[in-house]
Design a protein around this motif. Structure first.
Motif, short mmCIF file in Angstrom:
data_model
loop_
_atom_site.label_atom_id
_atom_site.label_comp_id
_atom_site.label_asym_id
_atom_site.label_seq_id
_atom_site.Cartn_x
_atom_site.Cartn_y
_atom_site.Cartn_z
N ALA A 381 0.83 -1.21 0.00
CA ALA A 381 0.00 0.00 0.00
C ALA A 381 0.86 1.26 0.00
O ALA A 381 0.54 2.24 -0.68
N ASN A 382 1.97 1.22 0.74
CA ASN A 382 2.89 2.36 0.75
C ASN A 382 3.40 2.64 -0.65
O ASN A 382 3.40 3.78 -1.14
N PHE A 383 3.82 1.58 -1.34
CA PHE A 383 4.35 1.75 -2.70
C PHE A 383 3.31 2.34 -3.65
O PHE A 383 3.57 3.31 -4.37
N TYR A 384 2.11 1.77 -3.61
CA TYR A 384 1.11 2.24 -4.58
C TYR A 384 0.58 3.64 -4.23
O TYR A 384 0.25 4.41 -5.13
N CYS A 385 0.47 3.97 -2.94
CA CYS A 385 0.11 5.34 -2.60
C CYS A 385 1.14 6.30 -3.22
O CYS A 385 0.77 7.30 -3.84
N ASP A 386 2.42 5.99 -3.04
CA ASP A 386 3.46 6.88 -3.56
C ASP A 386 3.38 6.98 -5.08
O ASP A 386 3.33 8.08 -5.64
N THR A 387 3.37 5.87 -5.74
CA THR A 387 3.48 5.95 -7.20
C THR A 387 2.21 6.49 -7.84
O THR A 387 2.26 7.14 -8.89
N TYR A 388 1.05 6.26 -7.22
CA TYR A 388 -0.19 6.85 -7.73
C TYR A 388 -0.36 8.31 -7.32
O TYR A 388 -1.32 8.96 -7.72
N GLY A 389 0.56 8.82 -6.47
CA GLY A 389 0.46 10.20 -6.03
C GLY A 389 -0.65 10.43 -5.03
O GLY A 389 -1.43 11.38 -5.16
N LEU A 390 -0.74 9.58 -3.99
CA LEU A 390 -1.79 9.69 -2.98
C LEU A 390 -1.15 9.81 -1.59
O LEU A 390 -0.21 9.08 -1.28
#
Length: 712
Positions: A381-390
């Motif tokens: 979740a940390n990775f996808y929040c970052d890469t999706y800009g959230l």
């Protein structure tokens, strides 16, 4: 991919380096008209607003009107590193401050971020970058400091998601591999296209991992503004960084302060916070031990499964032995990276990636607050929040709110599109993220944030409006960061009175108030809620990270008269400021400097229709137990408080009645706190700065005071 770029505008300028921390000019870009120009710093900017957050607020005031909305072209994004930013002598000197009108709150938001962009912008010749307008198609802005050019380019092929964008643009705009460390990229991602909780990622090139790393300007939805302007990236390429590029007034004085702190980090970090091994994630079990870790949407403060996301896990998962600083010379080196994570979901499933973090706020918000105590899901979740800009803080708090709505029957599978939002459901949490990025499903609803969700659920008749208000952890539209404040009246004020919304970077008083009982009276709490927000504001004016202030302390700090202030480090900051700018600064002068900007921001909120007492009240969940089960989980504590503090004998009373009685007591306490703090800050009982106080601060601009007068 770069071959597909089409240059839409080019502007040339004379490169230069700052003198005593300032270039005396800023860069302006209008994406609608494709206008690029330099603008001189107005004298008032240096004199009263210093830099960083101060510059951003000043420029934003000039750019927008009281009726401006976040997605109007005139809304600006202003980025500034501050006069001390970019020095390599004092740890934590690489911060950029980003200011814009927030999509979540409707008032100015400021967010600080590491990475190299701000210092490279400064060493390319500019004290700030201001971007207005909206592009007709997706573009990048490229600032080439050594060449003295700025271009706006169509960039149709690159991936907007940050971990890819940072890598692609770094390679495209660096002259060679050695030059990659001189390139920094700002990007957001697909999540910010569809959610209001968008963040910005600022990159730096990690020469040891030979890849781009990311730090986040997380709060308030600035990434959403960025993508709404059709910005895919802003890239800064600067000169090779050297230690004297601020042209300081007294480099030896700056270096002497830095050497003292480097030695403390060497001697005490392993004994104190272990920032170099675990970063801020070391706080997880500390907060759990004091009943302060948010669990199940801040209902509780600890959990039996906390070991799954506690610091020993991160000590093992973070790659050790690499100096993970996000700016040159920072020996705190707390930007930990978890290498080798194999993605389990989403468009990059199967890729092996480096996850930047988790920080404590992410572990607590995305993990504990949602009942998720599995490290792999947290990293995912940390990775996808970052890469999706959230923003991980807003995402964690918004998801926790949705999960409690599921627990209480406000939501069900029909209303969530089939997602099971039970506590601890990591796969469902990830699916919410992917839905946000795809712009579909219930994820888009969660991406609007807690404030809009609770209004929507009440409007549709799914739940009681008062209960949703009580458990919706937001003030002014911004989601709470991750500390349970029920037992700290000062922290309740530290969250809810914050100009931009409840963020821990302004006032973190829980230990002073609840654990150590150093501020027992209203006067003590008011003094703390005067001093610490002003002191912490100063970091944002100068391009500094807060962590080296008190996440390592001198060995004899506990023996000082005011250990919470870490007085030796405050003196360091005065010395570094004087050493770079040539302006002597006392500890009182430092507070006064911040107080000017802080009050300017308060009046800015008034101008936008907020900024009075009614906007400084938080949800009751931040003050005390909302439900019977919350009360009964700490019944002994609450019964004792009713008897000893509220003067009510709980014997023979039902739990629902005791919840009501405790609430009446605590809400009255909070109103008394507001009275005390407003008085200490020189504000009226409605939370409005007086004309006399603003004049004393030098904020006596006629157009400024005209905003205040109708509220007096």
């Amino acid at each position: 991919m770069k071959a597909a770029h089409k240059v839409l505008a080019t502007w040339s300028y004379e490169p230069g380096l700052p003198v005593r921390g300032y270039n005396d000019r800023m860069l302006y870009v209008d994406l609608t008209t494709l206008r690029i120009e330099e603008r001189p710093l107005e004298p008032v900017m240096k004199e009263k607003f210093v830099g960083g957050r101060g510059f951003g607020l000043w420029r934003l005031w000039q750019d927008i009107r009281p009726t401006t909305k976040w997605n109007d072209p005139e809304n600006a994004i202003v980025i500034s590193p501050g006069p001390l930013g970019g020095n390599t002598q004092y740890p934590g000197s690489g911060k950029s401050l980003v200011v814009s009108l927030s999509p979540l709150t409707g008032v100015p938001i400021d967010s600080n971020v590491g990475g190299y962009f701000g210092p490279l912008l400064k060493f390319s010749g500019f004290d700030a970058l201001e971007v207005q307008g909206k592009a007709a198609q997706e573009v990048v802005v490229f600032i080439d400091g050594p060449a003295g050019t700025v271009t706006i380019e169509e960039a149709p092929a690159e991936d907007p998601n940050s971990h890819v964008a940072a890598e692609q643009f770094t390679h495209e705009y660096a002259a060679d591999e050695a030059d990659r460390r001189n390139v920094s990229v700002i990007a957001a991602g697909r999540g910010a296209d569809h959610a209001l909780i968008g963040c910005l990622n600022f990159s730096w090139y990690d020469v040891r991992r030979r890849s781009a790393r990311l730090k986040q300007a997380g709060r308030g939805g600035i990434g959403t503004v960025f993508r709404d302007k059709k910005l895919k990236a802003i890239i800064s390429r600067g000169p090779v960084v050297k230690g004297d590029m601020n042209t300081p007034a007294d480099l030896d004085r700056v270096a002497a302060a830095g050497i003292k702190l480097h030695k403390e980090l060497h001697d005490y970090d392993d004994k104190q916070c272990r920032m170099r091994r675990q970063g801020t994630a070391h706080l997880v079990e500390v907060m759990d031990a004091y009943d302060l870790l948010p669990v199940h949407n801040f209902q509780y403060g600890k959990h039996a499964d906390v070991a799954g996301i506690a610091s020993p896990v991160w000590d093992e998962r973070f790659t050790q032995g690499i100096p993970d600083g996000c700016w040159y010379g920072c020996s705190m080196a707390c930007s930990k990276g978890a290498d080798g994570h194999v993605l389990m979901t989403g468009p990059y499933k199967g890729d092996v990636v480096t996850v930047d973090g988790p920080e404590y706020e992410t572990a607590a918000g995305v993990g504990a607050n949602c009942g998720i105590f599995q490290a792999d899901w947290l990293l995912e979740a940390n990775f996808y929040c970052d890469t999706y800009g959230l923003d991980t803080i807003s995402f964690g708090t918004a998801t926790a709110f949705a999960m409690e709505c599921w627990q209480r029957g406000v939501l069900n599978a029909e209303r969530t599109g089939g997602l099971d939002l039970s506590w601890g459901n990591g796969p469902s949490q990830l699916e919410l993220l992917h839905q946000m990025a795809r712009g579909e499903g219930f994820g888009v609803t969660v991406g609007q944030g807690v404030h809009k969700m609770r209004l929507l659920f009440a409007e549709r008749g799914w739940g009681d409006a008062r209960l949703l208000r009580d458990i919706g952890m937001e003030v002014k539209g911004l989601e709470y960061s991750q500390y349970v404040s029920k037992e700290s009246l000062a922290q309740q004020g530290g969250y809810a009175m914050t100009n931009k919304g409840p963020q821990h970077d302004e006032a973190w008083l829980i230990f002073m108030d609840m654990v150590n009982n150093h501020i027992p009276t209203f006067a003590d709490k008011a003094e703390a809620l005067y001093y610490f927000p002003m002191f912490r504001t100063w970091f944002g004016l100068n391009g500094l990270c807060k962590l080296p202030w008190n996440d390592v302390e001198p060995g004899d700090n506990a023996k000082t008269a005011e250990p919470a202030k870490v007085p030796e480090h405050v003196q360091n900051y005065c010395d570094v400021f004087a050493g770079i700018t040539g302006r002597e600064l006392t500890k009182d002068g430092l507070i006064r400097m911040s107080e000017t900007v802080y009050n300017f921001q308060r009046v800015f909120n008034l101008r936008m229709g907020y900024g009075t007492r009614e906007h400084d009240r938080g949800p009751y969940r931040a003050m005390g137990p909302v439900t019977v089960e919350e009360y009964e989980s700490r019944a002994e504590r609450y019964d004792k408080q009713l008897k000893e503090k509220a003067g009510v004998d709980p014997a023979g009373k039902g739990t629902a009645e005791k919840v009501k009685l405790l609430r009446a007591y605590r809400e009255k306490q909070y109103e008394s706190l507001l009275d005390a703090v407003y008085k200490r800050r020189g504000w009226t009982a409605n939370g409005v700065p007086t004309i006399e106080h603003l004049t004393e601060l030098g904020l006596d601009f006629p157009w400024f005071l005209d905003v205040v007068r109708p509220h007096l």
